[in-house]
Scaffold this active site. Structure first.
Site, PDB file in Angstrom:
ATOM      1  N   LYS A   1       0.646  -1.451   0.538  1.00  0.00           N
ATOM      2  CA  LYS A   1       0.156  -0.247   0.173  1.00  0.00           C
ATOM      3  C   LYS A   1       0.839   0.985  -0.011  1.00  0.00           C
ATOM      4  CE  LYS A   1      -0.405  -0.053   5.521  1.00  0.00           C
ATOM      5  NZ  LYS A   1      -1.206   0.317   6.377  1.00  0.00           N
TER       6      LYS A   1
ATOM      7  N   ARG B   1     -10.648   0.852  15.683  1.00  0.00           N
ATOM      8  CA  ARG B   1     -10.005   1.063  14.771  1.00  0.00           C
ATOM      9  C   ARG B   1     -11.207   0.976  13.233  1.00  0.00           C
ATOM     10  NH1 ARG B   1      -4.345   1.529  11.286  1.00  0.00           N
ATOM     11  NH2 ARG B   1      -4.967  -0.552  11.115  1.00  0.00           N
TER      12      ARG B   1
ATOM     13  N   TYR C   1      18.619  29.094   8.983  1.00  0.00           N
ATOM     14  CA  TYR C   1      17.717  29.433   9.626  1.00  0.00           C
ATOM     15  C   TYR C   1      17.850  29.640  11.405  1.00  0.00           C
ATOM     16  CZ  TYR C   1      15.665  29.873   5.431  1.00  0.00           C
ATOM     17  OH  TYR C   1      15.403  30.671   3.744  1.00  0.00           O
TER      18      TYR C   1
ATOM     19  N   MET D   1      14.265  24.759   2.909  1.00  0.00           N
ATOM     20  CA  MET D   1      13.173  23.566   1.752  1.00  0.00           C
ATOM     21  C   MET D   1      14.538  22.681   0.626  1.00  0.00           C
ATOM     22  SD  MET D   1      11.092  25.563  -1.550  1.00  0.00           S
ATOM     23  CE  MET D   1       9.878  26.122  -0.307  1.00  0.00           C
TER      24      MET D   1
END
Length: 360
Positions: A35, A131, A255, A303
């Site tokens: 999957k 679930r 950053y 990024m």
């Protein structure tokens, strides 16, 4: 020319891992779970690599099953979440898909459908995960109802474990006890074991197993485990150093200045970032592999780029390869630094990263 970031998938490693699952229960069958595009490894390629050996393939939904059928895969395809709409049932029937059923209303929808051939149903019990699944009190009646239907051929009894990767918990034993009580006397094969249970819970292996994460060489356990330690990582994520600079004590990298050098440091900038699927929340210290030794990420992931510490790797230069996970640094280890699990690392890689397949 292309960007240096790439994924290498070793299909022989996936074959090895499937064979390991089968070796743990030679009398049973194993549906290879592919999957989510084979956990980011490419479902069609993995299915083709395993088709000679796999007993069946498991996917989440009909769209994933259709992709396999249209690619020419002949082994049975199991829809682990079953059908979402009644309109899917004729296709499931026509193409011989196997279908999980997890609610009483789905059984009645099968009863009322017009199908070209009867379908094989995997009747899911909610043994404690809460679930999907039929309540244990309703399980016997659900099974008997399915056996009465002309639209149903075979039935497999299944459940799913909530904590089989936590070996010190009794949850799995409790779920096994619930399943055993609720299915007592029902003449049908059992399928209980996901990857963690295949590797560590002998009583869960039964007639069918569902190896998923383990196929791709990632351990489901936070600690060493005898069988999991035999897995071979199938995916290697690499890129290259594109810039190097010297940083003095007290200077920041990246950053927000989250990394501050405490010694004269040599910092490499690598062409990989969160737009490629590498986790933005990977912390300073997350391991990488450079020129035959461990190193670390420093600073915040950007990024398209991130920083690595080359201070103790003087032979690293522009173009030096950096392994982010693979044979030398496992995805499971990286996941712990990113407060996640290997599934999300594999499936998070984006199309910006070129995939290369070996041992097809």
């Amino acid at each position: 020319m292309s960007r240096a970031a790439k994924i290498t998938v070793d299909l022989d490693a996936i074959r090895h891992n499937y064979r390991l699952a089968r070796s743990l229960n030679t009398a049973g069958n194993a549906a290879a779970i592919i999957k989510a595009n084979a956990y980011g490894h490419n479902a069609v390629k993995v299915a083709r690599a395993l088709e000679a050996e796999a007993d069946a393939f498991g996917v989440a939904c009909i769209e994933e099953g259709v992709e396999l059928i249209e690619a020419g895969i002949k082994k049975p395809v199991l829809l682990l979440e079953g059908f979402f709409e009644v309109s899917e049932l004729p296709y499931i029937s026509e193409h011989g898909m196997w279908c999980a059923v997890h609610s009483l209303y789905q059984i009645e929808q099968i009863a009322e459908a017009t199908l070209s051939k009867p379908v094989t149903v995997w009747l899911k019990m909610n043994s404690g995960m809460n679930r999907l699944g039929i309540h244990p009190d309703d399980y016997q009646a659900a099974f008997q109802r399915l056996k009465q239907l002309d639209n149903v051929s075979d039935v497999v009894l299944m459940t799913h474990f909530a904590s089989s990767d936590e070996l010190d918990k009794i949850t799995t034993e409790e779920q096994l006890a619930v399943f055993n009580r609720a299915s007592e006397g029902l003449d049908a094969p059992h399928c209980l074991a996901n990857s963690a249970a295949v590797l560590a819970w002998q009583d869960a292996r039964r007639d069918w197993m569902r190896p998923g994460l383990m196929l791709y060489g990632a351990t489901p356990f936070p600690e060493a485990q005898e069988q999991a330690d035999k897995l071979l990582p199938a995916m290697t994520l690499t890129s290259e150093v594109i810039a190097i600079r010297d940083v003095q004590p007290g200077e920041c990298v990246g950053y927000g200045g989250h990394f501050v050098a405490d010694r004269p440091s040599r910092v490499g900038t690598v062409a990989l970032g969160y737009a490629d699927g590498y986790p933005r929340h990977a912390v300073t210290g997350t391991p990488v592999w450079i020129n035959g030794q461990r190193a670390r990420i420093i600073g915040r992931v950007s990024m398209d780029m991130l920083g690595v510490d080359l201070t103790d790797i003087p032979d690293a230069g522009i173009g030096t390869e950096v392994e982010f996970w693979g044979r030398n640094v496992t995805a499971a280890e990286v996941a712990t630094y990113c407060d996640t699990i290997p599934y999300t690392l594999f499936t998070g890689i984006t199309r910006r990263v070129h995939k290369h397949y070996i041992n097809e």
